[in-house]
Design a protein around this motif. Structure first.
Motif, short mmCIF file in Angstrom:
data_model
loop_
_atom_site.label_atom_id
_atom_site.label_comp_id
_atom_site.label_asym_id
_atom_site.label_seq_id
_atom_site.Cartn_x
_atom_site.Cartn_y
_atom_site.Cartn_z
N LEU A 79 0.89 -1.37 0.06
CA LEU A 79 0.03 -0.13 -0.08
C LEU A 79 0.83 1.12 0.07
N LEU A 80 1.87 1.32 0.90
CA LEU A 80 2.75 2.59 0.95
C LEU A 80 3.71 2.77 -0.41
N ARG A 81 4.07 1.58 -0.96
CA ARG A 81 4.79 1.91 -2.09
C ARG A 81 3.79 2.25 -3.60
N MET A 82 2.81 1.70 -3.25
CA MET A 82 1.62 2.13 -4.47
C MET A 82 1.17 3.62 -4.23
N LEU A 83 1.12 4.10 -2.99
CA LEU A 83 0.73 5.70 -2.57
C LEU A 83 1.98 6.53 -3.07
N LEU A 84 3.27 6.05 -2.85
CA LEU A 84 4.55 6.66 -3.24
C LEU A 84 4.75 6.82 -4.87
N ASN A 85 4.25 5.53 -5.38
CA ASN A 85 4.46 5.34 -6.89
C ASN A 85 3.44 6.30 -7.62
N ALA A 86 2.42 6.73 -6.80
CA ALA A 86 1.42 7.96 -7.58
C ALA A 86 2.03 9.22 -7.45
N HIS A 87 3.21 9.50 -7.04
CA HIS A 87 3.82 10.75 -7.12
C HIS A 87 4.72 10.88 -8.24
N SER A 88 4.63 12.22 -8.83
CA SER A 88 5.20 12.32 -10.08
C SER A 88 6.82 12.17 -9.96
N GLN A 89 7.14 12.15 -8.86
CA GLN A 89 8.70 12.14 -8.88
C GLN A 89 9.35 10.88 -8.20
N LEU A 90 8.30 10.15 -7.42
CA LEU A 90 8.83 8.91 -6.95
C LEU A 90 8.54 7.58 -7.77
N TYR A 91 9.45 6.65 -7.86
CA TYR A 91 9.27 5.44 -8.67
C TYR A 91 9.38 4.33 -7.47
N SER A 92 8.33 3.54 -7.29
CA SER A 92 8.30 2.49 -6.51
C SER A 92 8.01 1.04 -7.03
N PRO A 93 9.03 0.52 -7.57
CA PRO A 93 8.36 -0.74 -8.19
C PRO A 93 7.93 -1.83 -7.49
N HIS A 94 7.50 -3.12 -7.97
CA HIS A 94 7.30 -4.26 -7.18
C HIS A 94 8.60 -4.65 -6.50
N GLU A 95 8.50 -5.70 -5.60
CA GLU A 95 9.77 -5.99 -4.69
C GLU A 95 10.66 -6.62 -5.73
N LEU A 96 12.03 -5.91 -5.59
CA LEU A 96 13.16 -6.55 -6.41
C LEU A 96 14.09 -7.49 -5.81
N HIS A 97 14.08 -7.74 -4.57
CA HIS A 97 14.88 -8.60 -4.36
C HIS A 97 16.31 -8.79 -4.64
N ILE A 98 16.92 -7.57 -4.63
CA ILE A 98 18.32 -7.34 -5.14
C ILE A 98 19.31 -8.20 -4.33
N ARG A 99 19.00 -8.56 -2.99
CA ARG A 99 19.94 -8.95 -2.36
C ARG A 99 20.11 -10.55 -2.75
N ARG A 100 19.23 -11.08 -3.36
CA ARG A 100 19.34 -12.33 -3.90
C ARG A 100 20.09 -12.37 -5.24
N LEU A 101 20.43 -11.36 -5.79
CA LEU A 101 21.33 -11.30 -7.21
C LEU A 101 22.75 -11.26 -6.79
N GLU A 102 23.38 -12.69 -7.26
CA GLU A 102 24.53 -12.84 -6.66
C GLU A 102 25.48 -12.86 -7.83
N VAL A 103 26.99 -12.83 -7.70
CA VAL A 103 27.82 -12.96 -8.68
C VAL A 103 28.95 -13.62 -8.45
N ASP A 104 29.40 -14.59 -9.40
CA ASP A 104 30.31 -15.74 -8.99
C ASP A 104 31.45 -15.51 -10.18
N PHE A 105 32.83 -15.88 -9.76
CA PHE A 105 33.91 -15.88 -10.87
C PHE A 105 33.86 -17.28 -11.80
N GLY A 106 33.89 -17.12 -13.01
CA GLY A 106 34.07 -18.22 -13.70
C GLY A 106 35.16 -19.13 -13.81
#
Length: 301
Positions: A79-106
């Motif tokens: 609810l809070l992120r959709m209220l904020l996303n309705a602002h012309s300057q604020l972008y609040s997307p769905h959950e991004l789960h960035i902490r699960r994006l991992e990098v490894d060396f080949g």
């Protein structure tokens, strides 16, 4: 064989014996795997990384002053992120789960090459996190990104290290209401007691993040639903943007941003209207497990 052995024994003292049949090859088995091999993503130890110095932010980060909503599950963050996303300057997307994006060396060579650039695995992950979020912000055409994945609370220190200029909003809700909502979301998966114990992990993580942060802003779900405009005006002031009345009518926005499994996607949130919060539990309805958190957040004595 007997005559040969007698002759050999007489002349050399040696004898010839038939070799025993070779034992069958042992069946090939995979080497034992270390504990945790099948662990879920994110279970690896925190990788090595460096915190960018203020003078390095211009080259190390594309985002400027990103905003993170730190909240337990089922606390009204969608609810809070959709209220904020309705602002012309604020972008609040769905959950991004960035902490699960991992990098490894080949290869070891790629690791050596990155180390020569002063980039360890954690640094590369931070570059990826920053690039993904910046990409979405640019695509939105807005100025400020607001990310609200509840599990971010478990890595609040790393997020602060990744973006030293990040801003934090703490969304609280009565712990019993959180537990009830978490249970009702999938009653076949977790009992109320199990939901309370699981949700308490998030509450403690948010509480730790709140205690470790100076200059953050706290919002209570009950206040947000009771007087939405007042709470949004205070939050906009914290974010250095003007309050826009259109925020109160977030339902006019395209609801394609509501994605199943990436935040609350049920009918209540899809109405586009702020709903009244549930009635708060009486003191004798608070289970012992949740009493300390209720007291810490000012919901009980």
């Amino acid at each position: 064989m007997g005559n040969l052995n007698r002759a050999l024994s007489a002349t050399t003292g040696l004898q010839v014996r038939r070799a025993a049949p070779a034992a069958p090859d042992a069946p090939a088995t995979a080497p034992p795997q270390p504990k945790g091999t099948g662990a879920k993503p994110g279970k690896r130890p925190t990788p090595v990384y460096r915190c960018p110095a203020p003078g390095d932010l211009a080259t190390d980060r594309l985002l400027r002053r990103p905003v993170f909503i730190m909240s337990p599950v089922r606390s009204g963050s969608t609810l809070l992120r959709m209220l904020l996303n309705a602002h012309s300057q604020l972008y609040s997307p769905h959950e991004l789960h960035i902490r699960r994006l991992e990098v490894d060396f080949g290869s070891r060579l790629s690791q050596r090459a990155m180390s020569a650039l002063d980039l360890e695995r954690g640094d590369l992950e931070h570059l990826l996190w920053d690039r993904v979020m910046h990409r979405e912000l640019v695509r939105s055409g807005k100025d400020v990104i607001v990310e609200k994945t509840p599990s971010n609370a478990f890595v609040h220190r790393r997020i602060r290290d990744c973006w030293p200029d990040a801003r934090f909003v703490f969304l609280l809700r009565h712990p019993v209401s959180i537990a009830r909502s978490w249970h009702e979301g999938d009653p076949g998966k977790r009992t109320f007691d199990e939901a309370a114990a699981d949700a308490l992990r998030y509450m403690k993580a948010v509480d730790n993040a709140r205690g470790a942060t100076t200059g953050g802003h706290t919002v209570r779900y009950e206040d947000l639903t009771a007087d939405t405009e007042k709470e949004l005006r205070a939050l906009c002031a914290f974010l250095d943007v003007r309050f826009e009345p259109s925020m109160l009518d977030y339902g006019r926005r395209d609801d394609s941003q509501v994605v199943k499994g990436l935040g609350d996607w049920r009918d209540k949130i899809r109405t586009g209207r702020v709903q009244s919060g549930r009635e708060l539990p009486a003191e004798d309805e608070i289970p012992e497990l949740l009493r300390p958190m209720c007291a810490a957040w000012g919901y009980s004595s």
